[in-house]
Design a protein around this motif. Sequence first.
Motif, PDB file in Angstrom:
ATOM      1  N   UNK A  54       7.184 -14.451  11.651  1.00  0.00           N
ATOM      2  CA  UNK A  54       5.994 -15.084  12.396  1.00  0.00           C
ATOM      3  C   UNK A  54       6.423 -15.181  13.450  1.00  0.00           C
ATOM      4  N   UNK A  55       7.363 -15.169  13.981  1.00  0.00           N
ATOM      5  CA  UNK A  55       7.204 -15.260  15.479  1.00  0.00           C
ATOM      6  C   UNK A  55       6.846 -14.094  15.953  1.00  0.00           C
ATOM      7  N   UNK A  56       6.875 -12.885  15.402  1.00  0.00           N
ATOM      8  CA  UNK A  56       6.684 -11.962  15.812  1.00  0.00           C
ATOM      9  C   UNK A  56       4.673 -11.410  16.555  1.00  0.00           C
ATOM     10  N   UNK A  57       4.184 -12.369  14.636  1.00  0.00           N
ATOM     11  CA  UNK A  57       2.568 -12.536  15.435  1.00  0.00           C
ATOM     12  C   UNK A  57       3.146 -13.238  16.495  1.00  0.00           C
ATOM     13  N   UNK A  58       3.594 -14.543  16.632  1.00  0.00           N
ATOM     14  CA  UNK A  58       3.087 -15.602  17.983  1.00  0.00           C
ATOM     15  C   UNK A  58       3.102 -15.297  19.304  1.00  0.00           C
ATOM     16  N   UNK A  59       4.237 -13.366  18.830  1.00  0.00           N
ATOM     17  CA  UNK A  59       4.187 -13.402  20.325  1.00  0.00           C
ATOM     18  C   UNK A  59       3.406 -12.053  20.377  1.00  0.00           C
ATOM     19  N   UNK A  60       2.237 -11.994  19.732  1.00  0.00           N
ATOM     20  CA  UNK A  60       1.145 -10.839  20.011  1.00  0.00           C
ATOM     21  C   UNK A  60       2.512  -9.736  19.307  1.00  0.00           C
ATOM     22  N   UNK A  61       3.313  -9.669  18.816  1.00  0.00           N
ATOM     23  CA  UNK A  61       3.717  -8.164  18.210  1.00  0.00           C
ATOM     24  C   UNK A  61       2.832  -7.568  17.530  1.00  0.00           C
ATOM     25  N   UNK A 115      10.430  -3.834  12.944  1.00  0.00           N
ATOM     26  CA  UNK A 115      11.700  -3.201  14.387  1.00  0.00           C
ATOM     27  C   UNK A 115      10.807  -2.155  14.812  1.00  0.00           C
ATOM     28  N   UNK A 116       9.725  -0.649  14.436  1.00  0.00           N
ATOM     29  CA  UNK A 116       9.290  -0.100  14.702  1.00  0.00           C
ATOM     30  C   UNK A 116       7.826  -0.098  16.024  1.00  0.00           C
ATOM     31  N   UNK A 117       7.225  -1.810  16.126  1.00  0.00           N
ATOM     32  CA  UNK A 117       6.356  -1.848  16.823  1.00  0.00           C
ATOM     33  C   UNK A 117       6.656  -3.120  17.943  1.00  0.00           C
ATOM     34  N   UNK A 118       8.015  -4.016  17.512  1.00  0.00           N
ATOM     35  CA  UNK A 118       9.250  -4.234  18.684  1.00  0.00           C
ATOM     36  C   UNK A 118      10.310  -3.217  19.168  1.00  0.00           C
ATOM     37  N   UNK A 119      10.394  -2.447  18.850  1.00  0.00           N
ATOM     38  CA  UNK A 119      11.881  -1.828  19.040  1.00  0.00           C
ATOM     39  C   UNK A 119      13.037  -2.200  19.144  1.00  0.00           C
ATOM     40  N   UNK A 120      13.220  -3.044  18.194  1.00  0.00           N
ATOM     41  CA  UNK A 120      14.233  -3.821  18.051  1.00  0.00           C
ATOM     42  C   UNK A 120      14.599  -3.414  16.675  1.00  0.00           C
ATOM     43  N   UNK A 121      15.750  -3.691  16.246  1.00  0.00           N
ATOM     44  CA  UNK A 121      16.489  -3.936  14.926  1.00  0.00           C
ATOM     45  C   UNK A 121      16.622  -4.815  14.508  1.00  0.00           C
ATOM     46  N   UNK A 122      15.699  -4.815  13.278  1.00  0.00           N
ATOM     47  CA  UNK A 122      15.190  -5.964  12.620  1.00  0.00           C
ATOM     48  C   UNK A 122      15.962  -7.547  12.757  1.00  0.00           C
TER      49      UNK A 122
END
Length: 274
Positions: A54-61, A115-122
């Motif tokens: 949900x943080x990734x959602x709010x960050x627009x990722x 992980x794929x869309x942010x390029x950061x391991x989950x």
Amino acid sequence: MSLNSLASIENWPVPTAAAGVVRADGTVLGTHGPAARPFPLASVTKPLAAYAVLVAYEEGAIELDEPAGPPGATVRHLLAHTSGLAFDEHRVMAPPGERRLYSNAGFEQLGDHVAKVTDIPFAEYLRQAVLAPLGMTRTTLDGSPAKDAVSTVDDLLLFAAEIQAPRLLDPRTVAEAMTVQYPGTKGVLPGYGHQNPNDWGLGFEIRDSKSPHWTGTSSSPRTFGHFGQSGTFLWTDPAAGAACVALTDRAFGPWAIDAWPPFTDAVLSELRAV
């Protein structure tokens, strides 16, 4: 103050147990047992992982309704256990949105997607997005975002305060996470059999009218949370204005089905009296 009801974990048939209760403002009403000891969370990992999503959602990722997981499924389907994926296999069992198929595989695909869309391991994304900001320094994820986190009662009380009074997310996002997704969906609640409906939010199970259930007979229908097969649970009851965490080192089984509801009822009764 300290809640006397928490001491009843001493009667549980487990080697070690720890428990605690926290208000929305972060006031810890009491703990009992080794609150700083790390325990494997099993599926209590899922609410932590969902919060990071949900943080990734709010960050627009990511978007909640973008494709993720099996064909036709979305991030929302994966969070709500309606992607159609099997329990522990990356195998499609039903069309998305049709059945509530509780799925570890779904949360693993969620972790892979973020992980794929942010390029950061989950696991690192979870640490940066949720654990570090909340000061959850004894919580780690080494493995599956469905079941492999380790944490303490002290750390989970920080998370339980956050989900009651969000600082990391917009309160409207958290309200959505605690709202039934795909209403009327049937399914099996692990350990408690077929439920109709088997209500779920975004990564959090919603009690509603489920019976049997791992919370108390006096828990409000709005209660949400999760339990884990390692003998762990976290529930938040908005009607009581508090959340409770219990961690043990004995696998979930008949002992938990017998012990947890009266424990929760005792905690709620004491909360009403304070």
